[in-house]
Write a protein that holds these residues in place. Sequence first.
Motif, PDB file in Angstrom:
ATOM      1  N   THR A  72       0.866  -1.183   0.000  1.00 13.77           N
ATOM      2  CA  THR A  72       0.000   0.000   0.000  1.00 13.77           C
ATOM      3  C   THR A  72       0.894   1.221   0.000  1.00 13.77           C
ATOM      4  N   TRP A  73       0.797   2.034  -1.052  1.00 10.33           N
ATOM      5  CA  TRP A  73       1.725   3.138  -1.277  1.00 10.33           C
ATOM      6  C   TRP A  73       0.995   4.473  -1.424  1.00 10.33           C
ATOM      7  N   THR A  74      -0.260   4.503  -1.012  1.00 12.11           N
ATOM      8  CA  THR A  74      -1.088   5.690  -1.232  1.00 12.11           C
ATOM      9  C   THR A  74      -0.558   6.934  -0.517  1.00 12.11           C
ATOM     10  N   ASN A  75       0.031   6.752   0.657  1.00 15.49           N
ATOM     11  CA  ASN A  75       0.512   7.915   1.412  1.00 15.49           C
ATOM     12  C   ASN A  75       1.847   8.437   0.899  1.00 15.49           C
ATOM     13  N   LYS A  76       2.442   7.759  -0.090  1.00 15.98           N
ATOM     14  CA  LYS A  76       3.716   8.196  -0.664  1.00 15.98           C
ATOM     15  C   LYS A  76       3.527   8.967  -1.977  1.00 15.98           C
ATOM     16  N   LEU A  77       2.303   8.995  -2.476  1.00 15.28           N
ATOM     17  CA  LEU A  77       2.052   9.580  -3.787  1.00 15.28           C
ATOM     18  C   LEU A  77       1.700  11.057  -3.704  1.00 15.28           C
ATOM     19  N   ALA A  78       1.959  11.771  -4.801  1.00 12.89           N
ATOM     20  CA  ALA A  78       1.399  13.105  -4.950  1.00 12.89           C
ATOM     21  C   ALA A  78      -0.124  12.991  -4.914  1.00 12.89           C
ATOM     22  N   LYS A  79      -0.797  14.033  -4.492  1.00 14.92           N
ATOM     23  CA  LYS A  79      -2.256  13.994  -4.418  1.00 14.92           C
ATOM     24  C   LYS A  79      -2.831  13.868  -5.819  1.00 14.92           C
ATOM     25  N   ILE A  80      -3.493  12.719  -6.070  1.00 15.13           N
ATOM     26  CA  ILE A  80      -4.038  12.483  -7.401  1.00 15.13           C
ATOM     27  C   ILE A  80      -5.549  12.602  -7.383  1.00 15.13           C
ATOM     28  N   SER A  81      -6.132  12.858  -8.544  1.00 13.53           N
ATOM     29  CA  SER A  81      -7.578  13.057  -8.662  1.00 13.53           C
ATOM     30  C   SER A  81      -8.231  11.736  -9.051  1.00 13.53           C
ATOM     31  N   LEU A  82      -8.849  11.075  -8.084  1.00 15.60           N
ATOM     32  CA  LEU A  82      -9.450   9.770  -8.346  1.00 15.60           C
ATOM     33  C   LEU A  82     -10.698   9.880  -9.218  1.00 15.60           C
ATOM     34  N   GLY A  83     -11.376  11.023  -9.155  1.00 10.84           N
ATOM     35  CA  GLY A  83     -12.626  11.155  -9.889  1.00 10.84           C
ATOM     36  C   GLY A  83     -12.466  11.645 -11.310  1.00 10.84           C
ATOM     37  N   PHE A  85      -9.418  12.131 -14.868  1.00 12.58           N
ATOM     38  CA  PHE A  85      -8.212  11.601 -15.510  1.00 12.58           C
ATOM     39  C   PHE A  85      -6.957  12.142 -14.835  1.00 12.58           C
ATOM     40  N   ASP A  86      -6.045  11.266 -14.489  1.00 12.90           N
ATOM     41  CA  ASP A  86      -4.788  11.675 -13.856  1.00 12.90           C
ATOM     42  C   ASP A  86      -3.721  10.657 -14.223  1.00 12.90           C
ATOM     43  N   GLU A  87      -2.577  11.125 -14.702  1.00 15.55           N
ATOM     44  CA  GLU A  87      -1.514  10.217 -15.124  1.00 15.55           C
ATOM     45  C   GLU A  87      -0.486   9.937 -14.035  1.00 15.55           C
ATOM     46  N   ARG A  88      -0.611  10.591 -12.876  1.00  7.06           N
ATOM     47  CA  ARG A  88       0.325  10.358 -11.781  1.00  7.06           C
ATOM     48  C   ARG A  88      -0.086   9.128 -10.975  1.00  7.06           C
ATOM     49  N   GLY A  89       0.812   8.650 -10.124  1.00 12.86           N
ATOM     50  CA  GLY A  89       0.481   7.529  -9.258  1.00 12.86           C
ATOM     51  C   GLY A  89       1.619   6.545  -9.144  1.00 12.86           C
ATOM     52  N   LEU A  90       1.282   5.317  -8.749  1.00 12.06           N
ATOM     53  CA  LEU A  90       2.235   4.209  -8.735  1.00 12.06           C
ATOM     54  C   LEU A  90       2.291   3.659 -10.155  1.00 12.06           C
ATOM     55  N   ILE A  91       3.434   3.751 -10.798  1.00 13.50           N
ATOM     56  CA  ILE A  91       3.504   3.553 -12.243  1.00 13.50           C
ATOM     57  C   ILE A  91       3.970   2.153 -12.642  1.00 13.50           C
ATOM     58  N   ASP A  92       5.017   1.649 -12.021  1.00 16.42           N
ATOM     59  CA  ASP A  92       5.535   0.361 -12.471  1.00 16.42           C
ATOM     60  C   ASP A  92       6.298  -0.338 -11.351  1.00 16.42           C
ATOM     61  N   ASN A 157       1.375  15.210 -16.339  1.00 12.83           N
ATOM     62  CA  ASN A 157       1.182  14.164 -17.346  1.00 12.83           C
ATOM     63  C   ASN A 157       2.495  13.839 -18.063  1.00 12.83           C
ATOM     64  N   HIS A 158       2.410  12.943 -19.053  1.00 15.49           N
ATOM     65  CA  HIS A 158       3.590  12.494 -19.807  1.00 15.49           C
ATOM     66  C   HIS A 158       4.655  11.950 -18.860  1.00 15.49           C
ATOM     67  N   ASN A 159       4.253  11.029 -17.975  1.00 17.01           N
ATOM     68  CA  ASN A 159       5.176  10.545 -16.950  1.00 17.01           C
ATOM     69  C   ASN A 159       6.046   9.381 -17.402  1.00 17.01           C
ATOM     70  N   SER A 160       5.496   8.498 -18.241  1.00 19.80           N
ATOM     71  CA  SER A 160       6.187   7.258 -18.587  1.00 19.80           C
ATOM     72  C   SER A 160       6.549   6.537 -17.290  1.00 19.80           C
ATOM     73  N   GLY A 161       7.827   6.238 -17.058  1.00 21.96           N
ATOM     74  CA  GLY A 161       8.198   5.592 -15.809  1.00 21.96           C
ATOM     75  C   GLY A 161       8.254   4.080 -15.857  1.00 21.96           C
ATOM     76  N   ARG A 162       8.259   3.493 -17.056  1.00 23.57           N
ATOM     77  CA  ARG A 162       8.353   2.043 -17.166  1.00 23.57           C
ATOM     78  C   ARG A 162       9.761   1.561 -16.807  1.00 23.57           C
ATOM     79  N   LEU A 163       9.823   0.360 -16.233  1.00 24.91           N
ATOM     80  CA  LEU A 163      11.075  -0.229 -15.787  1.00 24.91           C
ATOM     81  C   LEU A 163      11.293  -1.567 -16.475  1.00 24.91           C
ATOM     82  N   ALA A 164      12.558  -1.907 -16.736  1.00 23.18           N
ATOM     83  CA  ALA A 164      12.891  -3.229 -17.280  1.00 23.18           C
ATOM     84  C   ALA A 164      14.373  -3.487 -17.057  1.00 23.18           C
ATOM     85  N   PHE A 165      14.698  -4.739 -16.760  1.00 27.09           N
ATOM     86  CA  PHE A 165      16.099  -5.135 -16.675  1.00 27.09           C
ATOM     87  C   PHE A 165      16.539  -5.665 -18.033  1.00 27.09           C
TER      88      PHE A 165
END
Length: 223
Positions: A72-83, A85-92, A157-165
């Motif tokens: 559970t990582w909700t308290n670590k995120l920037a304040k996002i708009s659940l209601g 469209f929002d591109e921020r959050g836990l991404i990958d 917006n335009h966050n991307s943030g994908r991870l890969a080894f």
Amino acid sequence: MKLPALLLASVLSLPALFAEAPKVSLQLVAEGLTSPLTLIPFTDGQKLVVDQVGYVRLLDSQDKLASEPVLTWTNKLAKISLGSFDERGLIDLVLHPKFKKNRRVFITYSAALRAGAPADWDNTMRVAELTLPAGSPPRIDPASEKVLLEVDKPYNNHNSGRLAFGPEGHLYISVGDGGNAHDQGKRPATGNGQNLQTHLGKLLRIDVDHPSKDKPYGIPKDN
């Protein structure tokens, strides 16, 4: 209102080349998620699901969604708009190639704007390492967070943030161009992708197994 479901698309048949369009079907995997972004194979037929609003959830080998989150990582995120469209959050999330031995996991997320960033910017993208101790049910230890990299973002917006080894064992990180639209706003005239003085609009590669003296990661010599 019914929450979005997690679906998997599969190609049922592929006839002679270009004879007709392949037939595609959707298979319901799980319900009760808000905005699932990533599906990661885990252990013993289980899967991890990254839900953008701040959760990592577990699908068992029968594709049943566990009632309690793995993280559970909700308290670590920037304040996002659940209601809306929002591109921020836990991404990958990605598992270390030697996860079974070292239990290391890596995440990207949109944090509140860090101190020292431009005051009129929006958030800070973080790449962090955590530990998922062996045990059942699996639980990522929130206190184990080690922030590896922070990138300040002017817009939400335009966050991307994908991870890969990669096959060489280095961690690849995609970073969005900073946001807004039409290459307008808080950016140089050439755009952030062409600006070598910023991580915005870049694909980064770091060595998480060999940190340097001044950073919690190494920079491969052939970058």
